[in-house]
Design an enzyme around this catalytic site. Structure first.
Site, PDB file in Angstrom:
ATOM      1  N   SER A  23     -14.537 -38.870 -10.749  1.00 33.23           N
ATOM      2  CA  SER A  23     -13.152 -38.276 -10.184  1.00 33.23           C
ATOM      3  C   SER A  23     -13.036 -36.566 -10.529  1.00 33.23           C
ATOM      4  O   SER A  23     -12.058 -36.076 -10.535  1.00 33.23           O
ATOM      5  CB  SER A  23     -12.066 -38.819 -11.016  1.00 33.23           C
ATOM      6  OG  SER A  23     -12.562 -38.814 -12.550  1.00 33.23           O
ATOM      7  N   HIS A 156      28.896 -37.005  12.891  1.00 32.96           N
ATOM      8  CA  HIS A 156      27.953 -37.366  14.083  1.00 32.96           C
ATOM      9  C   HIS A 156      27.497 -36.243  15.063  1.00 32.96           C
ATOM     10  O   HIS A 156      27.285 -36.424  16.299  1.00 32.96           O
ATOM     11  CB  HIS A 156      28.784 -38.375  15.014  1.00 32.96           C
ATOM     12  CG  HIS A 156      29.550 -39.339  14.344  1.00 32.96           C
ATOM     13  ND1 HIS A 156      28.832 -40.651  14.335  1.00 32.96           N
ATOM     14  CD2 HIS A 156      30.793 -39.346  14.003  1.00 32.96           C
ATOM     15  CE1 HIS A 156      29.997 -41.367  13.645  1.00 32.96           C
ATOM     16  NE2 HIS A 156      31.124 -40.448  13.296  1.00 32.96           N
ATOM     17  N   SER A 277       5.391 -17.232  19.679  1.00 34.56           N
ATOM     18  CA  SER A 277       4.856 -17.960  20.449  1.00 34.56           C
ATOM     19  C   SER A 277       3.490 -17.298  21.346  1.00 34.56           C
ATOM     20  O   SER A 277       3.630 -15.847  21.502  1.00 34.56           O
ATOM     21  CB  SER A 277       5.974 -18.604  21.552  1.00 34.56           C
ATOM     22  OG  SER A 277       5.029 -18.948  22.869  1.00 34.56           O
ATOM     23  N   LYS A 283       9.899 -15.586  22.120  1.00 35.62           N
ATOM     24  CA  LYS A 283      10.238 -16.644  21.172  1.00 35.62           C
ATOM     25  C   LYS A 283      10.356 -16.153  19.891  1.00 35.62           C
ATOM     26  O   LYS A 283       9.438 -15.243  19.369  1.00 35.62           O
ATOM     27  CB  LYS A 283       9.273 -17.740  21.356  1.00 35.62           C
ATOM     28  CG  LYS A 283       9.463 -18.447  22.605  1.00 35.62           C
ATOM     29  CD  LYS A 283      10.454 -19.702  22.446  1.00 35.62           C
ATOM     30  CE  LYS A 283       9.569 -20.909  22.178  1.00 35.62           C
ATOM     31  NZ  LYS A 283      10.557 -22.246  22.232  1.00 35.62           N
ATOM     32  N   GLU A 290      10.776 -26.102  10.119  1.00 35.24           N
ATOM     33  CA  GLU A 290      10.066 -27.229  10.883  1.00 35.24           C
ATOM     34  C   GLU A 290       9.073 -28.026   9.679  1.00 35.24           C
ATOM     35  O   GLU A 290       8.826 -29.135   9.672  1.00 35.24           O
ATOM     36  CB  GLU A 290       9.559 -26.972  11.846  1.00 35.24           C
ATOM     37  CG  GLU A 290      10.584 -26.552  13.208  1.00 35.24           C
ATOM     38  CD  GLU A 290      10.071 -26.176  14.188  1.00 35.24           C
ATOM     39  OE1 GLU A 290       9.037 -26.022  14.431  1.00 35.24           O
ATOM     40  OE2 GLU A 290      11.008 -25.534  15.242  1.00 35.24           O
ATOM     41  N   LYS A 325      -4.275 -39.695  -8.945  1.00 34.73           N
ATOM     42  CA  LYS A 325      -4.053 -38.265  -9.048  1.00 34.73           C
ATOM     43  C   LYS A 325      -4.099 -37.498  -7.835  1.00 34.73           C
ATOM     44  O   LYS A 325      -2.884 -36.513  -7.691  1.00 34.73           O
ATOM     45  CB  LYS A 325      -5.273 -37.890  -9.774  1.00 34.73           C
ATOM     46  CG  LYS A 325      -5.392 -38.271 -11.204  1.00 34.73           C
ATOM     47  CD  LYS A 325      -6.530 -37.952 -12.086  1.00 34.73           C
ATOM     48  CE  LYS A 325      -6.685 -38.662 -13.233  1.00 34.73           C
ATOM     49  NZ  LYS A 325      -6.556 -40.293 -13.019  1.00 34.73           N
TER      50      LYS A 325
END
Ligand code: ARG
Length: 458
Positions: A23, A156, A277, A283, A290, A325
């Site tokens: 480990s 909503h 982009s 863009k 995100e 871990k």
């Protein structure tokens, strides 16, 4: 291969088995906690007369030397050792000889690793909590600046009733405040020291467990040695708390992404926190939001992995527990990265206040207030609801908001309406009439902000 055992074996470990079992590649991360635990153990052994003062001095100096050399980069933690415990002990014996062989007296790697993981987790909790507090400060600042920034509140994802940006932010303040309190709560509950539990059944040496617990900043020793070596509840609690933090961040990110969209334009993410982009020159993408939303899955994964690992383990220590871990480390790193980046993005984000207010003025967010107007003039709420429904329908046909509908049209639907209806459905009135505790009205919001400021100061 370098391992601490081997006396009862007649064959070398298969190399693949050795690699599978080792480990060190990941538990080297808590070398500091491992050495700290050993220093306390040795101090206690000497106090109890199990080691001489001289042996204690030699071992202590040796351990401190290893710590220094690892930190300065002079000593590399070599992957040829099975785990971090073996590396430290073998290096100590290499450096100081026989006294080093006494370090592990009255101890097992089972209580040692239980201690290391607890010390490491405790440090992480404090670090993460400090970041959550910073995020709370950023949110509170946005609240203070936006008590009169009107916007639509949604249910909503449909415009529902008008609120303010301060009110919207306040919801997140509450969420992250609970996260902060959850972290504190975990730190408090987990603060017992497993060292001295031995392999599972304690030890026959006269260890002073209270003393080591105190040296290491614990409230006291764990009270059952089998539980001491096999408890990972505190880690599950942390992973669960981190999952909830990530869920909160992810919801917030989802809103930032929506608000930042061309359709909404409620916010503009700072250039420093956006990306472009490779093909579309126009863009400016909300990649950070995100990614935070996306990374939430990793943290949930860590919680699920450990819950699953633990569910079938008979008492006490089993090697399965070594699997506690890697995912946990990943979850801690992920959460820390996400909280910091999110706070930075929020701090530098521009709020398009005019656009928010304009949006609140459309979509009939004041329809409930029109119904309340009727109720205040003696109309039963259910009837008022129907009347305003008809008003809304008329406005939809005419493509106008409620406050652009002439009074005669109002009166055609209900004679109860008078000139003061316009005042009653005005955006500012609609918000500032909401003065109950926790509501968006200016008075109520200022009280909330004052309470939050006091909370942060404490
Ligand atoms: N590397 C092990 C772990 O992380 C340390 C404890 C090993 N104990 C043992 N009895 N093999 O859990």
């Amino acid at each position: 291969m370098a391992q601490l055992w081997g006396g009862r074996f007649t064959k070398e470990t298969d190399q693949l088995v050795y690699n599978f079992n080792a480990s060190i590649t990941f538990d080297k991360r808590f070398y500091k906690q491992d050495i700290k635990g050993s220093l306390a153990h040795v101090a206690m052994l000497a106090k109890q007369g199990i080691l001489t003062e001289e042996e204690k001095e030699q071992i202590t100096d040796g351990l401190n030397g290893i710590l220094e050399d690892v930190e300065s980069g002079k000593l590399e933690i070599s992957d040829k050792y099975e785990d971090i415990h073996s590396f430290v002990e073998a290096t100590l014996i290499d450096r100081i000889g026989d006294p080093g062989k006494k370090l592990h007296t009255g101890r097992s790697r089972n209580d040692q690793v239980a201690l290391d993981m607890k010390l490491f987790t405790r440090d992480e909790i404090h670090e993460i909590d400090a970041q959550v507090k910073e995020l709370l400060e950023v949110i509170l600042h946005v609240m203070e600046e936006n008590v009169e920034t009107y916007m639509p509140g949604f249910t909503h994802l449909q415009k529902a009733q008008p609120i303010t940006l301060a009110h919207h932010m306040g919801a997140y303040f509450e969420m992250f405040r609970r996260d902060h309190e959850r972290l504190q709560d975990i730190a408090k509950r987990m603060n017992t020291c497993p060292l001295g539990s031995g392999a599972l059944a304690g030890t026959t040496y006269p260890l002073d467990r209270e003393y080591t617990a105190e040296l290491l900043g614990f409230d006291g020793p764990t009270l059952n040695s089998m539980d001491g070596v096999s408890d990972r509840d505190y880690l599950l609690e942390l992973l669960s708390a981190l999952s909830i933090i990530m869920m909160h961040l992810s919801r917030f990110c989802e809103e930032v992404i929506i608000w930042n969209s061309n359709e909404y334009q409620f916010v503009e993410i700072d250039d420093a926190y956006s990306t472009g982009s490779s093909i579309m020159p126009q863009k400016k993408n909300p990649d950070i939001a995100e990614l935070v939303r996306g990374k939430t899955g990793r943290v949930y994964g860590a919680l699920n992995a450990l819950l699953t690992t633990m569910k079938g383990i008979p008492l006490a220590y089993n090697k399965d527990m070594q699997e506690d871990k890697e995912w946990a480390f990943d979850a801690m790193d992920t959460a820390k990265g996400c909280i910091t980046l999110f706070a930075g993005m929020l701090k530098t984000m521009q709020f398009n206040k005019d656009r928010m207010e304009e949006s609140a003025k459309h979509g009939f967010t004041n329809a409930t207030d029109a119904a309340d107007y009727l109720v205040n003039h003696g109309v039963p709420f259910r009837d008022a609801h129907g009347i305003v429904g008809k008003l809304v329908l008329t406005c939809i046909e005419k493509k106008i908001p409620l406050d652009a509908l002439p009074l005669e049209e109002y009166k055609k639907i209900s004679p109860v309406f008078e000139e003061d209806i316009y005042e009653a459905i005005d955006l500012e009135t609609c918000v500032n009439k909401r003065i109950t505790i926790g509501a968006p009205g200016k008075d109520a919001m200022e009280k909330s902000i004052a309470a939050y400021k006091k909370y942060m100061a404490e």
